[in-house]
Motif scaffolding. Structure first.
Motif, PDB file in Angstrom:
ATOM      1  N   ARG A   9       0.861  -1.177   0.000  1.00 53.91           N
ATOM      2  CA  ARG A   9       0.000   0.000   0.000  1.00 53.91           C
ATOM      3  C   ARG A   9       0.901   1.232   0.000  1.00 53.91           C
ATOM      4  N   ILE A  10       0.667   2.130  -0.922  1.00 54.19           N
ATOM      5  CA  ILE A  10       1.458   3.353  -1.033  1.00 54.19           C
ATOM      6  C   ILE A  10       0.700   4.489  -0.357  1.00 54.19           C
ATOM      7  N   ARG A  11       1.431   5.266   0.449  1.00 56.27           N
ATOM      8  CA  ARG A  11       0.848   6.383   1.193  1.00 56.27           C
ATOM      9  C   ARG A  11       1.602   7.675   0.885  1.00 56.27           C
ATOM     10  N   HIS A  12       1.019   8.763   1.248  1.00 55.49           N
ATOM     11  CA  HIS A  12       1.603  10.102   1.123  1.00 55.49           C
ATOM     12  C   HIS A  12       2.087  10.509   2.515  1.00 55.49           C
ATOM     13  N   ILE A  13       3.342  10.967   2.601  1.00 57.29           N
ATOM     14  CA  ILE A  13       3.849  11.504   3.864  1.00 57.29           C
ATOM     15  C   ILE A  13       4.214  12.966   3.645  1.00 57.29           C
ATOM     16  N   HIS A  14       3.688  13.811   4.512  1.00 60.92           N
ATOM     17  CA  HIS A  14       3.937  15.250   4.456  1.00 60.92           C
ATOM     18  C   HIS A  14       4.726  15.614   5.698  1.00 60.92           C
ATOM     19  N   ILE A  15       5.870  16.260   5.503  1.00 56.58           N
ATOM     20  CA  ILE A  15       6.734  16.681   6.601  1.00 56.58           C
ATOM     21  C   ILE A  15       6.887  18.193   6.509  1.00 56.58           C
ATOM     22  N   GLU A  16       6.592  18.865   7.605  1.00 54.39           N
ATOM     23  CA  GLU A  16       6.614  20.325   7.601  1.00 54.39           C
ATOM     24  C   GLU A  16       7.320  20.850   8.846  1.00 54.39           C
ATOM     25  N   SER A  17       8.170  21.850   8.633  1.00 58.61           N
ATOM     26  CA  SER A  17       8.834  22.556   9.725  1.00 58.61           C
ATOM     27  C   SER A  17       9.036  23.992   9.268  1.00 58.61           C
ATOM     28  N   ALA A  19       8.916  27.040   7.135  1.00 58.89           N
ATOM     29  CA  ALA A  19       8.733  27.213   5.693  1.00 58.89           C
ATOM     30  C   ALA A  19       9.079  25.956   4.899  1.00 58.89           C
ATOM     31  N   LEU A  20       9.743  25.002   5.515  1.00 54.98           N
ATOM     32  CA  LEU A  20      10.137  23.770   4.844  1.00 54.98           C
ATOM     33  C   LEU A  20       8.957  22.810   4.777  1.00 54.98           C
ATOM     34  N   LYS A  21       8.570  22.428   3.561  1.00 57.30           N
ATOM     35  CA  LYS A  21       7.459  21.508   3.354  1.00 57.30           C
ATOM     36  C   LYS A  21       7.893  20.457   2.340  1.00 57.30           C
ATOM     37  N   MET A  22       7.784  19.200   2.742  1.00 61.65           N
ATOM     38  CA  MET A  22       8.198  18.096   1.870  1.00 61.65           C
ATOM     39  C   MET A  22       7.074  17.088   1.766  1.00 61.65           C
ATOM     40  N   ASP A  23       6.873  16.583   0.559  1.00 57.21           N
ATOM     41  CA  ASP A  23       5.851  15.581   0.308  1.00 57.21           C
ATOM     42  C   ASP A  23       6.465  14.441  -0.483  1.00 57.21           C
ATOM     43  N   TYR A  24       6.193  13.208  -0.042  1.00 54.92           N
ATOM     44  CA  TYR A  24       6.740  12.017  -0.684  1.00 54.92           C
ATOM     45  C   TYR A  24       5.687  10.919  -0.721  1.00 54.92           C
ATOM     46  N   ARG A  25       5.955   9.915  -1.525  1.00 56.99           N
ATOM     47  CA  ARG A  25       5.164   8.686  -1.504  1.00 56.99           C
ATOM     48  C   ARG A  25       6.076   7.585  -0.972  1.00 56.99           C
ATOM     49  N   ALA A  26       5.481   6.678  -0.235  1.00 58.08           N
ATOM     50  CA  ALA A  26       6.241   5.581   0.365  1.00 58.08           C
ATOM     51  C   ALA A  26       5.271   4.455   0.704  1.00 58.08           C
ATOM     52  N   SER A  27       5.816   3.293   0.960  1.00 55.23           N
ATOM     53  CA  SER A  27       4.942   2.214   1.404  1.00 55.23           C
ATOM     54  C   SER A  27       4.336   2.624   2.742  1.00 55.23           C
ATOM     55  N   ALA A  28       3.219   2.027   3.085  1.00 49.86           N
ATOM     56  CA  ALA A  28       2.535   2.373   4.328  1.00 49.86           C
ATOM     57  C   ALA A  28       3.464   2.184   5.523  1.00 49.86           C
ATOM     58  N   LYS A  29       4.212   1.091   5.533  1.00 49.34           N
ATOM     59  CA  LYS A  29       5.115   0.817   6.660  1.00 49.34           C
ATOM     60  C   LYS A  29       6.243   1.835   6.713  1.00 49.34           C
ATOM     61  N   GLN A  30       6.837   2.146   5.566  1.00 50.80           N
ATOM     62  CA  GLN A  30       7.916   3.132   5.536  1.00 50.80           C
ATOM     63  C   GLN A  30       7.420   4.492   6.016  1.00 50.80           C
ATOM     64  N   ALA A  31       6.294   4.929   5.511  1.00 50.12           N
ATOM     65  CA  ALA A  31       5.761   6.240   5.888  1.00 50.12           C
ATOM     66  C   ALA A  31       5.500   6.300   7.387  1.00 50.12           C
ATOM     67  N   GLN A  32       4.910   5.248   7.942  1.00 43.56           N
ATOM     68  CA  GLN A  32       4.626   5.247   9.372  1.00 43.56           C
ATOM     69  C   GLN A  32       5.902   5.175  10.198  1.00 43.56           C
ATOM     70  N   ASP A  33       6.871   4.381   9.751  1.00 44.94           N
ATOM     71  CA  ASP A  33       8.150   4.291  10.473  1.00 44.94           C
ATOM     72  C   ASP A  33       8.872   5.639  10.506  1.00 44.94           C
ATOM     73  N   VAL A  34       8.886   6.342   9.369  1.00 43.90           N
ATOM     74  CA  VAL A  34       9.526   7.665   9.316  1.00 43.90           C
ATOM     75  C   VAL A  34       8.784   8.641  10.227  1.00 43.90           C
TER      76      VAL A  34
END
Length: 70
Positions: A9-17, A19-34
């Motif tokens: 399952r591929i998920r979207h992970i959004h990381i924000e701090s 002004a820094l905003k990053m968006d990636y796709r990753a497997s569900a497990k990878q996204a949750q682990d990160v």
């Protein structure tokens, strides 16, 4: 009969701090682990906002070094 692996399952992970905003796709497990790692106590000095959702689009880049989270 050999067991088959379920599709990843591929998920979207959004990381924000700030002004820094990053968006990636990753497997569900990878996204949750990160997300779990970055919101852990080792990063308490950073003001990070992390969301994991199903808003995956074809233009999202893959999570950098994703194989490290396998």
């Amino acid at each position: 009969m050999r067991p088959t692996n379920p599709p990843r399952r591929i998920r979207h992970i959004h990381i924000e701090s700030g002004a820094l905003k990053m968006d990636y796709r990753a497997s569900a497990k990878q996204a949750q682990d990160v997300a779990d790692e970055l919101t852990g106590s080792g990063y308490s000095g950073l003001e990070l906002r992390i969301t994991v959702d199903d808003n995956v689009t074809d233009d999202l880049p893959a999570l950098p070094c994703a194989e490290l989270w396998d």
